[in-house]
Design a protein around this motif. Structure first.
Motif, PDB file in Angstrom:
ATOM      1  N   PHE A  17      61.758  18.672  31.467  1.00 17.76           N
ATOM      2  CA  PHE A  17      61.906  18.668  32.716  1.00 17.76           C
ATOM      3  C   PHE A  17      61.391  17.218  33.283  1.00 17.76           C
ATOM      4  CE2 PHE A  17      59.753  19.200  37.027  1.00 17.76           C
ATOM      5  CZ  PHE A  17      61.052  19.775  37.687  1.00 17.76           C
ATOM      6  N   LEU A  18      60.161  16.860  32.676  1.00 18.07           N
ATOM      7  CA  LEU A  18      59.530  15.426  33.309  1.00 18.07           C
ATOM      8  C   LEU A  18      60.499  14.263  32.887  1.00 18.07           C
ATOM      9  CD1 LEU A  18      55.680  16.106  32.377  1.00 18.07           C
ATOM     10  CD2 LEU A  18      56.822  16.200  34.694  1.00 18.07           C
ATOM     11  N   VAL A  19      60.820  14.278  31.542  1.00 15.03           N
ATOM     12  CA  VAL A  19      61.770  13.239  31.302  1.00 15.03           C
ATOM     13  C   VAL A  19      62.932  13.310  31.896  1.00 15.03           C
ATOM     14  CG1 VAL A  19      63.323  12.643  29.344  1.00 15.03           C
ATOM     15  CG2 VAL A  19      61.107  13.392  28.955  1.00 15.03           C
ATOM     16  N   ALA A  20      63.800  14.465  32.387  1.00 11.17           N
ATOM     17  CA  ALA A  20      64.859  14.510  33.255  1.00 11.17           C
ATOM     18  C   ALA A  20      64.678  14.115  34.632  1.00 11.17           C
ATOM     19  CB  ALA A  20      65.507  15.751  33.004  1.00 11.17           C
ATOM     20  N   SER A  21      63.529  14.425  35.244  1.00  8.02           N
ATOM     21  CA  SER A  21      63.326  14.180  36.497  1.00  8.02           C
ATOM     22  C   SER A  21      63.005  12.644  36.572  1.00  8.02           C
ATOM     23  CB  SER A  21      62.084  14.765  37.032  1.00  8.02           C
ATOM     24  OG  SER A  21      62.069  16.301  36.668  1.00  8.02           O
ATOM     25  N   PHE A  22      62.343  12.131  35.494  1.00 15.22           N
ATOM     26  CA  PHE A  22      61.829  10.414  35.591  1.00 15.22           C
ATOM     27  C   PHE A  22      63.253   9.864  35.481  1.00 15.22           C
ATOM     28  CE2 PHE A  22      60.937   6.635  33.216  1.00 15.22           C
ATOM     29  CZ  PHE A  22      59.719   6.215  33.899  1.00 15.22           C
ATOM     30  N   MET A  23      63.988  10.270  34.813  1.00 14.47           N
ATOM     31  CA  MET A  23      65.439   9.602  34.444  1.00 14.47           C
ATOM     32  C   MET A  23      66.220   9.411  36.012  1.00 14.47           C
ATOM     33  SD  MET A  23      65.961   7.771  31.987  1.00 14.47           S
ATOM     34  CE  MET A  23      67.388   7.585  32.133  1.00 14.47           C
TER      35      MET A  23
END
Lengths: 314, 583
Positions: A17-23
Motif C-alpha cells: 500500500f505504501l509503495v503504491a501510494s508513494f508511486m
C-alpha cells in the motif's frame, strides 16, 4: 506458524500500500504530460488542457489518488490514458509472459548451476573447478544487455538458427513459442546460473569440511553417497535462499531482456508507459511488481524454514 | 528477505512447520507447472482478443487499374481539375499474388483513431485501412484516392469532389454523406483531430448526390487539397459513427486491407480487402505489423528475416543495410530538419541581433556527420527547397559557418561572448537530438560562450518546450505537407506550437494570411519568398540541416516505394502494390 504468516501478510499488504501510494503521488510530479503523447507535440496548450480535463488530470493529485485507491480496492485498475484499453486486460496477457520468462530462466539456471557447482566443489582446485569458475566469473561479470545482444547477433542474425526477436503465442505454434523463448530465457539464466553455481560450490565446500561428513567417510561410505545424500542437502539451504533473492533480481533483469528481444511482457509495457507518462498503467504495474516481490520474499522465508529444521518462525 | 536475516536460527526447537523437505520440493515442482499452465491459459485467452470476423482472402484476378493522367498538387489552380491515377502503373507481369508481409513498426501504435496523429507507427497501420479523398504518391504529387477528380471554383470558395463507387469493409456503400460526416468529425473540437485548424475555412459539406461532395469555404485555402491528402483526413463511415462506433476502438474504412486483430504490444493483423476499388489490388493477402520500440532490435529483426520491412532505419545502420546482399535501403533526402529554436521572451534571445549572429556560429556539416552519419544536407537559407515551385535561390547561402563573423555580430549587438551564459535544451532519448545539441554546445564554447546542455527524456522536453520553460532548444521536425503553406505552422504568431515562444511578427502573419488566400501561384511565391527572407533576418530559429529518412526491406519485397521528402512516412500508401518475390 499460521500467526506468523498472517502477520507477515498484513505487513506485506501495508508495505505494498505504501509503495503504491508513494508511486501514485510522485509519478505525477515527474515532468511530462500524457496529453502530448495523445495529441502529438505540435498540439496547442489549449487542446492539451482540454484532453487533461477529459482524462481527469486537472483534478488535484489527492483527489486523483483517492479515486485511484478506491477503484483499485474494487479490483478496477482503470483504462490506459493513451490507448483507452482496460489495463487489467493488458496485464492479464503480459504478466504471464514475464513470469514465464522468469520461471524458464530460473529452471535453466538451476539445472545448469547446481550440477556445475557440485562438479566444481568435488574437483576443488583441479581443472574442472578452474574451468567452471572461469565460466561463472564470465557469467557474473557480463551485463545482461551485452550477453543478450551477443546471443541475438550470433544466433539470430549471423547464423539465423533461432528467431532473433518477438513472440509467438503458445496456442498458435508451441514449438515456435519455445524457440522465441529460448534466447531471452538463456540470457536471463546466464547471470542467475553463475550466482547459483558459485553459491553451490562454496556452500558445498563448507559442508564437506564438516565433522559429520568426515564421520560419514570414516564409516566407509562412498564419495557419491557422501556427496549427494549427506553433504548436498545441507549445502542447498543457502542456495535456495539465493534463488529466492535472485527471483526478485530477475524481475528487474526482464526489463532489459524484454527490450532487447522484443518480448511483449510486463516490462516492455512499463517502459512504454513511463515514456508516455501513462500514469494509471505505471501505477498498476508498480503495484503488481511490488506485490510479487513482497510475496516472493515471504515464500522464500517460508521455504527456508521448511527446508532447514533448525529454523522456525513464531 | 530481512526477516530471514534478523531471525536467528533456533537449533533445538521442534519443528512446528509440518512440511517435509520432500513435500516442499513437490510443492515447488507443482508451482512451476502451475505457472506454465497459467501462461498457457493466458495465451489461449489472448489469441481471440479484438478479432473481428474476417472473410478468407482469395487472390483476386483482374488487372490493376491504369487510369493514368497527370497528377497535380492542385494548389494555386483557380479552377483546375486535378486528376490522375491514384494508383501508379499497370500490374507488372511477374507479380506473385498472395502471401504475408511482416512489417516492423517503430513503436506500438498509441491509438487507432485515424483523425488523430500519433506518429509513424500508427500511421503505417491506418493508411492500410483507410482512404482519403486524395493521397500523396511516389513523386510527391497529390493523386486521386476516393475522389476521382475535384473542381475548384475560380474564387477558391467551392470544391466539388467526384467520388468512386466502393464499399466500406462492413459492406456499407461509400457515399458523399460519409465525406460530410468525416469532415465534420475532424472539425469537432471534442475529437481533438490533428487537422482541425486546417478544416476551419470549410463552412459546409453537402452531398448533392451520392457520388458528389461539395465543400463551401468561408475564405480561400490554397493548401486545402494538400491537407485533405494527409492520412489524418481519412474517410470514415457515417453509419458506423451514427451507430455509436468509436474509431479509436474499431478501425473500419475502405482501404486495401481490413482490420483483423490487435494484440497490444505484440501485433496488428490486417487482411486483404477483396472488394477494394482499385481492381486487382492489393497483391498481398495479409500484413502483420510487429512493434519494435528498440531500434537495434528492429534492425536485427530485418537482418535476421523476422520481418520484411522495417521503418525508421537508424542512420548508424543505414550503411550496413545498404551493403547487405539480402536487403535494400530505400531513403529519401530531406524528410525532416533540425533547428535551434530561441525563446524570444528571454534574454539574450529577445534581441534579434543576437539570434542573427548565432546563425553563423554552428558547423552544420559536423552536425550532419555526428547526428546522421553524413546522411543529410545543411540548410543555410530557408525551408522551401529547390524542388518546390516557391523556391527562391536568393536565400540559398544566407548563413554560413563563420565563427569570426558570429563573434563580431555578437559584439555589435552589445554582447561579450566570454561573459555569456546559455542553456541549451535537448533530449537524450533520441540520439540525433543529443548529438546535434552536443555539436552546437561545442561550437558556442569555441566562441568563448559558457553553454550548458540540458538533456531530458522526451516527455519532459515536450512539456518544457510547450510551456516555454527553456532558453533555446534543439528541435527536429517535418513539414506536414509539401505546399509552402506549412510555414504557417512554424512562423504564425498565434496558431503555432513550434515557435510559440520564439516569434510574434505581425508582418509575417499578414503575409502568411495573404498567401493562404491567394489563388495566383506567382503571387504566392513572391509572398513566401518575402516571408522566408524576413524569417532569416529576424531569426526566430537557426536552421541546421535536413536529414534523410527511410525504410529497409528484404530483397524479396517488390513494389514498395518511398515517397519523397516530408511524405516519406506516408510510403505505406504504396502497400497495395507490394508483392513478395519467391526467394
Amino acid at each position: 506458524m499460521g500467526a506468523y504468516i498472517v502477520r507477515r501478510l498484513i505487513q506485506s499488504a501495508v508495505l505494498v500500500f505504501l509503495v503504491a501510494s508513494f508511486m501514485a503521488i510522485f509519478i505525477q510530479l515527474l515532468p511530462g504530460d500524457p496529453a502530448y503523447t495523445i495529441l502529438g507535440d505540435k498540439a496547442s496548450p489549449e487542446r492539451a488542457a482540454a484532453v487533461r480535463k477529459q482524462l481527469g488530470l486537472d483534478r488535484p493529485i489527492y483527489v486523483q489518488y483517492a479515486d485511484w485507491i478506491g477503484n483499485v480496492a474494487r479490483g478496477n485498475f482503470g483504462n490506459s490514458l493513451i490507448s483507452d484499453r482496460p489495463i487489467l486486460n493488458d496485464l492479464a496477457k503480459r504478466l504471464p509472459r514475464t513470469i514465464e520468462l522468469i520461471v524458464a530462466s530460473m529452471i535453466l539456471a538451476i539445472v545448469v548451476g547446481i550440477p556445475l557447482g557440485v562438479i566444481a566443489a568435488n574437483y576443488r582446485n583441479q581443472m574442472p573447478d578452474i574451468l567452471v569458475s572461469i565460466i561463472s566469473l564470465l557469467g557474473v561479470s557480463t551485463p545482461v544487455f551485452v550477453s543478450g545482444t551477443l546471443l541475438l547477433l550470433v544466433f539470430g542474425v549471423r547464423w539465423q538458427i533461432l528467431p532473433a526477436t518477438g513472440y509467438v503465442s503458445i496456442t498458435e505454434n508451441p514449438l515456435g513459442h519455445l524457440e522465441h523463448l529460448l534466447m531471452p530465457a538463456v540470457t536471463l539464466a546466464l547471470l542467475e546460473a553463475a550466482v547459483i553455481l558459485r553459491m553451490t560450490r562454496s556452500s558445498l565446500l563448507e559442508v564437506l569440511s564438516e565433522d559429520y561428513v568426515r564421520t560419514a567417510r570414516a564409516k566407509g561410505l562412498g564419495q557419491r553417497i557422501v556427496l549427494y545424500q549427506h553433504a548436498l542437502r545441507n549445502a542447498l539451504i543457502p542456495v535456495v535462499t539465493i534463488i529466492g533473492i535472485q527471483a526478485g533480481t530477475l524481475l528487474g533483469g526482464t526489463v532489459i531482456v524484454e527490450y532487447i528481444f522484443n518480448w511483449p511482457g510486463v516490462s516492455t509495457y512499463l517502459l512504454a508507459a513511463i515514456n508516455q507518462r501513462d500514469y494509471p498503467v505505471i501505477q498498476a504495474i508498480i503495484l503488481i511488481i511490488a506485490t510479487l516481490f513482497v510475496l516472493l520474499n515471504l515464500v522464500t522465508d517460508l521455504v527456508y524454514a521448511a527446508i532447514d529444521p533448525r529454523i522456525k518462525y513464531g | 528477505m530481512s526477516e530471514t536475516q534478523s531471525q536467528s536460527p533456533q537449533p533445538v526447537e521442534p519443528r512446528r512447520f509440518a512440511m517435509s523437505r520432500r513435500s516442499v520440493l513437490r510443492l515447488g515442482i507443482a508451482a512451476v507447472a502451475a505457472t506454465s499452465v497459467g501462461s498457457l491459459m493466458a495465451a489461449c485467452g489472448s489469441s481471440s482478443d479484438n478479432s473481428t470476423s474476417a472473410s478468407t482472402a482469395s487472390s483476386g484476378g483482374g488487372s490493376a487499374s491504369t487510369a493514368a493522367a497527370s497528377a497535380s498538387s492542385g494548389s494555386g489552380s483557380a479552377s483546375g481539375t486535378p486528376s490522375g491515377s491514384g494508383s501508379s502503373t499497370s500490374e507488372p507481369s511477374n507479380v506473385v499474388k498472395g502471401g504475408e508481409l511482416k512489417w516492423a513498426l517503430s513503436s506500438d501504435p498509441p491509438n487507432q483513431d485515424p483523425h488523430i496523429s500519433t506518429g509513424t507507427a500508427a500511421r503505417a497501420v491506418k493508411i492500410a485501412i483507410y482512404n482519403r479523398l486524395a493521397r500523396y504518391w511516389t513523386k510527391g504529387e497529390v493523386a486521386p484516392d476516393l475522389a476521382t477528380k475535384w473542381d475548384i471554383s475560380t474564387d477558391g470558395l467551392t470544391y466539388t469532389f467526384t467520388l468512386v463507387d466502393t464499399t466500406f469493409h462492413d459492406g456499407t456503400p461509400f457515399t458523399a454523406d460519409d465525406v460530410k460526416a468525416s469532415i465534420e468529425r475532424i472539425q469537432d473540437p471534442k475529437v481533438g483531430a490533428t487537422q482541425s485548424d486546417q478544416m476551419k475555412p470549410i463552412t459546409s459539406v453537402t452531398a448533392s448526390d451520392p457520388r458528389t461532395a461539395v465543400f463551401k469555404l468561408s475564405k480561400p485555402a490554397a493548401a486545402l487539397i494538400s491537407v485533405l491528402a494527409l492520412p489524418e483526413c481519412a474517410i470514415v463511415s457515417k453509419k458506423f459513427l451514427d451507430g455509436g462506433g468509436d474509431p479509436n476502438k474499431t478501425m473500419m474504412g475502405t482501404g486495401p486491407f481490413k482490420f483483423v486483430s490487435r494484440e497490444p504490444g505484440v501485433n496488428v493483423v490486417v487482411q486483404k480487402n477483396d472488394k477494394f476499388f482499385r481492381e486487382g489490388m492489393p497483391y498481398l493477402d495479409k500484413i502483420t505489423y510487429l512493434p519494435y520500440q528498440n531500434e537495434d532490435t528492429r534492425v536485427a529483426a530485418l537482418k535476421s528475416g523476422d520481418v520484411d520491412i522495417a521503418e525508421y532505419i537508424p542512420w548508424k545502420d543505414m550503411d550496413s543495410i545498404d551493403k547487405s546482399n539480402d536487403l535494400n535501403l530505400i531513403t529519401t533526402k530531406g524528410s525532416s530538419f533540425m533547428l535551434l529554436i530561441y525563446n524570444t521572451k528571454q534574454k539574450p534571445f529577445d534581441d534579434a541581433k543576437v539570434r542573427h549572429a548565432l546563425g553563423y556560429a554552428f558547423d552544420r556539416d559536423s552536425i550532419v556527420q555526428a547526428a546522421f552519419f553524413g546522411r543529410g544536407e545543411i540548410i543555410t537559407g530557408g525551408l522551401i527547397t529547390e524542388d518546390s515551385w516557391a523556391y527562391d535561390a536568393k536565400l540559398k547561402d544566407y548563413y554560413s559557418y563563420d565563427p569570426d563573423k558570429a563573434k563580431q555580430l555578437l559584439t555589435e549587438a552589445g554582447q561579450d561572448p566570454k561573459s555569456m551564459k546559455l542553456t541549451l535544451m535537448s533530449t537524450g532519448q533520441y540520439g540525433m537530438h543529443q548529438s546535434t545539441g552536443e555539436v552546437c554546445q561545442k561550437n558556442l564554447q569555441d566562441l568563448g560562450i559558457d553553454c550548458k546542455l540540458d538533456l531530458f527524456d522526451w516527455a519532459t522536453e515536450v512539456k518544457k518546450h510547450t510551456e516555454g520553460d527553456y532558453q533555446f532548444r534543439v528541435q527536429g521536425t517535418s513539414p506536414d505537407f509539401p505546399d509552402p503553406d506549412y510555414l504557417t505552422t512554424f512562423l504564425y504568431s498565434t496558431a503555432v506550437s513550434q515557435s510559440r515562444d520564439s516569434l510574434s511578427d505581425q508582418q509575417i502573419d499578414q503575409w502568411l494570411d495573404e498567401a493562404r488566400q491567394e489563388t495566383d501561384q506567382a503571387k504566392r511565391k513572391e509572398l513566401y519568398n518575402q516571408i522566408e527572407e524576413r524569417a532569416a533576418e529576424i531569426a526566430p530559429y537557426t536552421l541546421l540541416c535536413w536529414r534523410d529518412d527511410g525504410y529497409g526491406t528484404r530483397k524479396t519485397v517488390q513494389g514498395f516505394e518511398v515517397l519523397p521528402r516530408m511524405n516519406v512516412f506516408q510510403s505505406p500508401n504504396t502497400l497495395e502494390q507490394v508483392w513478395l518475390k519467391k526467394s
